[in-house]
Design an enzyme around this catalytic site. Structure first.
Site, mmCIF file in Angstrom:
data_model
loop_
_atom_site.group_PDB
_atom_site.id
_atom_site.type_symbol
_atom_site.label_atom_id
_atom_site.label_comp_id
_atom_site.label_asym_id
_atom_site.label_seq_id
_atom_site.Cartn_x
_atom_site.Cartn_y
_atom_site.Cartn_z
ATOM 1 N N GLY B 39 -54.585 -99.920 18.202
ATOM 2 C CA GLY B 39 -55.120 -98.588 18.449
ATOM 3 C C GLY B 39 -54.848 -98.047 19.840
ATOM 4 O O GLY B 39 -55.095 -96.881 20.114
ATOM 5 N N CYS B 248 -54.788 -85.194 -12.196
ATOM 6 C CA CYS B 248 -53.426 -84.666 -12.061
ATOM 7 C C CYS B 248 -52.986 -84.055 -13.393
ATOM 8 O O CYS B 248 -53.145 -84.665 -14.449
ATOM 9 C CB CYS B 248 -52.475 -85.792 -11.655
ATOM 10 S SG CYS B 248 -50.730 -85.328 -11.742
ATOM 11 N N CYS B 251 -49.932 -86.456 -14.775
ATOM 12 C CA CYS B 251 -50.084 -87.861 -15.154
ATOM 13 C C CYS B 251 -51.535 -88.248 -15.369
ATOM 14 O O CYS B 251 -51.833 -89.410 -15.621
ATOM 15 C CB CYS B 251 -49.437 -88.769 -14.112
ATOM 16 S SG CYS B 251 -50.423 -88.969 -12.619
ATOM 17 N N CYS B 273 -50.292 -84.655 -8.498
ATOM 18 C CA CYS B 273 -50.261 -85.713 -7.491
ATOM 19 C C CYS B 273 -49.432 -85.297 -6.288
ATOM 20 O O CYS B 273 -48.318 -84.792 -6.440
ATOM 21 C CB CYS B 273 -49.613 -86.976 -8.057
ATOM 22 S SG CYS B 273 -50.662 -87.908 -9.159
ATOM 23 N N CYS B 279 -46.887 -90.558 -9.271
ATOM 24 C CA CYS B 279 -47.002 -89.702 -10.452
ATOM 25 C C CYS B 279 -45.897 -90.048 -11.460
ATOM 26 O O CYS B 279 -46.146 -90.190 -12.658
ATOM 27 C CB CYS B 279 -46.894 -88.243 -10.018
ATOM 28 S SG CYS B 279 -47.424 -87.056 -11.254
#
Lengths: 374, 309
Positions: B39, B248, B251, B273, B279
């Site tokens: 970080g 979605c 899908c 998606c 997807c």
């Protein structure tokens, strides 16, 4: 059915073909040659070399041609090429006092050894469009100057004899900057920054940005009381020490513009009153850039000279972080890349906040209606 | 030198993956330091790349420094492999490193991304390289680098919590929807790059190595595998991710990030998606949404009208 947009590759290829077509323009006209650009648009070539930090007129001209005259795009092209070049050493400091000056003016003296030399300047031209130029009329050769080729004494050296102006380096000798000086393009940038790196950042900084900042100091945002001590333009020799040989070897000559601003300084408890300097040095011929750079350099020395830092031009982090036009243009223009994922997240939030706002208002309306009924 | 000859040969010779080996070494050192201090933003001598700043130069430099001839590269932008900048970066690596490329998350050893983390769980050995515009999470609270570095050094993150608190006081919610700040390994507050906060939980304890490159700002940071990554929040206002009301349309996936696609000028829209590979794989496996190919040819008008309602 929704068909996801495919074929980005073909679209990009076609766009680039179209770019090449528009770049070439009307095929019945001859194409501009790189040599023509070097000779006839020399100041554009100079600006590209200066802000790309690469002295290479033919490559800079090629970049201008490839960029269709877009200066920042040309600077970007030349810089991207420069990054890939190996570094084989650092030159000795340029001796601008030895310069074969084509132009040298001083605003602080009426006359001085070697005289005022105007050289190839736009100054005192009347800015009237010239129809003859459009018709390619023949041009007379330039008259030769007396004593041409002799070095001219620098104004700062004249002042230095009386200690009226600070030496090039005023600090503790132990703190003398190391040689070779730092290189922003090879080291991470960190603040506060030593003056050598700062000057490098300014030398490759955007001309327009520095011009505006320099101008702001003249209008009172961090005033520095400047005089144009000297501006000189001409060729200087670049030399490099070769350890195997034990002496310096001349690599060639480059044209530079140097500006030394002489600025008022009242002195402090430690230092006697003395003029201070702002320094500008730019590849090629660019007085505007060199002067603006010198103004901004002097402003950025506020901390070192114990002056209050109150104006943008005195703020090192602000100035240096935003002076690079290739960085700036990249980040500003990246906004045209797709951001729809983040926009979706914001849409969702705004819809939710609006729904809550409407619900709260409806609730209030109900309450008011109830009160009215009672 | 004549301007037209000699130049073309010089311009053509680039090292494997464009950067010279010295530069790669310098960047690898920065990456190693970044991994050692999760970080923490490591300054590095970012090079000028042949693409604009702000368009992925940091990610490209990181990828160029870690990629080898045996790697398989995937590049996404907004979760999709076919967005123009992803196409351009993928083509760049094909040209300068001649590596295998893929759109399948599972097959990639290196995934360079802008604004998304793939839906599919990343596994050990994979590296996710983020393109980062502004690496400093505190930048919009304090624009000065000299100040923010001090704040990180002293772990002085009160300002960030005040900002989040003010959001709640004003809007009733934390109004940060992307680039949502996280605390890495209990020490440094980090900007996850402008991914939607939906993706934040995927960073936590990930098996994959996550590298972040900011070219213009000259910073590299990292989340090593199996590292705790916590999105900042308050006990009474816990961190939440976005939820979509419908699956979605292609899908039928639920619990994934969706793009809103405008279908007409009468408010018709569909949600699909954002992760195009995810997807496509689901559809290949037989999942069908409301507007996927088979149903669409017959019922498109109805479906659109329904969506518009």
């Amino acid at each position: 059915m929704y068909v996801a947009v495919k074929g980005g590759e073909a679209a990009i290829a076609n766009a680039h073909k179209m770019l090449a077509d528009r770049r070439r323009g009307d095929r019945s006209l001859p194409a501009i040659t790189v040599e023509q650009l070097v000779e006839q648009l020399g100041l554009a070539v100079d600006r590209v070399m200066a802000e790309a930090s690469l002295y290479a007129p033919a490559l800079a001209a090629l970049a201008v041609k490839q960029a269709r005259g877009d200066m920042i795009e040309a600077i970007f092209l030349l810089r991207a090429y420069r990054t890939t070049l190996p570094r084989f050493g650092a030159s000795r400091p340029l001796e601008t006092g030895e310069m074969v000056a084509e132009r040298r003016v001083s605003a602080t003296y009426k006359d001085l050894p070697g005289g005022q030399v105007l050289g190839p300047t736009f100054d005192y031209t009347h800015r009237l469009l010239d129809p003859e130029l459009a018709a390619d009329a023949p041009v007379d050769p330039a008259p030769a100057r007396e004593h041409e080729g002799e070095p001219l004494t620098r104004v700062s050296d004249i002042l230095a004899h009386e200690d009226l102006i600070e030496r090039a380096f005023t600090g503790d000798p132990d703190q003398m900057p190391e040689e070779p000086s730092g290189d922003l393009t090879r080291e991470p940038m960190e603040f506060p920054m030593p003056r050598d790196l700062r000057l490098q950042a300014l030398a490759r900084g955007d001309e327009g940005f520095l011009l505006a900042l320099g101008y702001s100091t003249q209008r009172g945002y961090g005033r520095t009381h400047p005089f144009a001590g000297e501006i000189r333009i001409g060729e200087v020799e670049v030399e490099m020490d070769v350890p195997e040989l034990g002496f310096a070897v001349a690599l060639g000559r480059i044209r530079v513009t140097e500006c030394q601003m002489v600025n008022q300084f009242a002195g402090s408890a430690k230092l006697a009153p003395q003029f201070t300097r702002g320094y500008g040095l730019v590849f090629g011929q660019s007085e505007r850039k060199a002067m603006a750079m010198a103004l901004v350099d002097r402003s950025l020395r506020a901390g070192e000279l114990g002056e209050d830092r109150v104006a943008p031009a005195q703020d090192e982090e602000f100035v240096i972080s935003h002076a690079d036009n290739v960085q700036a243009t990249g980040f500003v223009e990246h906004l045209k890349l797709p951001h729809y994922v983040d926009f979706q997240a914001e849409l969702d939030l705004v819809r939710r906040l609006r729904a809550e706002f409407e619900a709260a208002r409806a609730g209030k309306d109900d309450a008011t209606a109830r009160e009215a009924a009672e | 030198m004549s301007a037209s000859t000699g130049m073309s040969q010089d311009l053509a010779s680039y090292n494997f993956a464009y950067l010279d080996e010295q530069t790669k070494r310098m960047i690898r050192r920065a990456i190693l330091k970044a991994i050692a201090i999760p970080g923490y933003q490591v300054p590095f001598a970012s090079r000028e790349m042949p693409m604009p700043y702000g368009w992925g130069t940091g990610g490209v430099q990181v990828t160029a420094s870690i990629i080898g001839p045996d790697d398989t590269l995937k590049v996404i932008d907004q979760g999709a492999d076919d967005t123009t900048n992803a196409v351009s970066i993928r083509a760049f690596f094909q040209k300068v490193a001649n590596v295998a490329v893929t759109t399948r998350t599972r097959d990639a050893s290196i995934i360079q991304t802008r604004h998304r983390i793939p839906e599919e769980k990343l596994t050990e050995g994979q590296v996710l390289v983020y393109q980062v515009p502004i690496p400093e999470p505190l930048r919009f609270l304090e624009p000065r680098e000299t100040e923010t570095r001090k704040m990180h050094a002293l772990e002085e993150y009160g300002l960030m919590h005040v900002k989040l608190y003010e959001d709640i006081a004003r809007h009733g919610h934390i109004a940060t929807t992307y680039a949502y700040p996280v605390l890495v390994a209990g020490r440094y507050v980090m900007d996850p790059s402008p991914t939607p906060k939906f993706d934040n939980p995927k960073m936590d304890m990930s098996e994959a190595l996550q590298l972040f490159g900011a070219g213009r700002e000259k910073r590299i940071y990292a989340i090593p595998p199996h590292t705790k990554v916590v999105s900042l929040d308050f006990e009474d206002h816990p961190f939440e991710i976005q939820h979509f009301d419908e699956p979605c349309a292609l899908c039928a996936a639920e619990g994934v990030y969706l793009d809103e696609v405008i279908l007409d000028d009468r408010g018709g829209r569909m949600f699909v998606c954002s992760d195009t590979d995810h997807c496509e794989e689901r559809r290949a496996a037989g999942h069908r949404g409301r507007l996927s190919a088979e149903e669409a040819y017959t019922g498109r008008e109805d479906a659109i009208r329904e969506t518009a309602r």
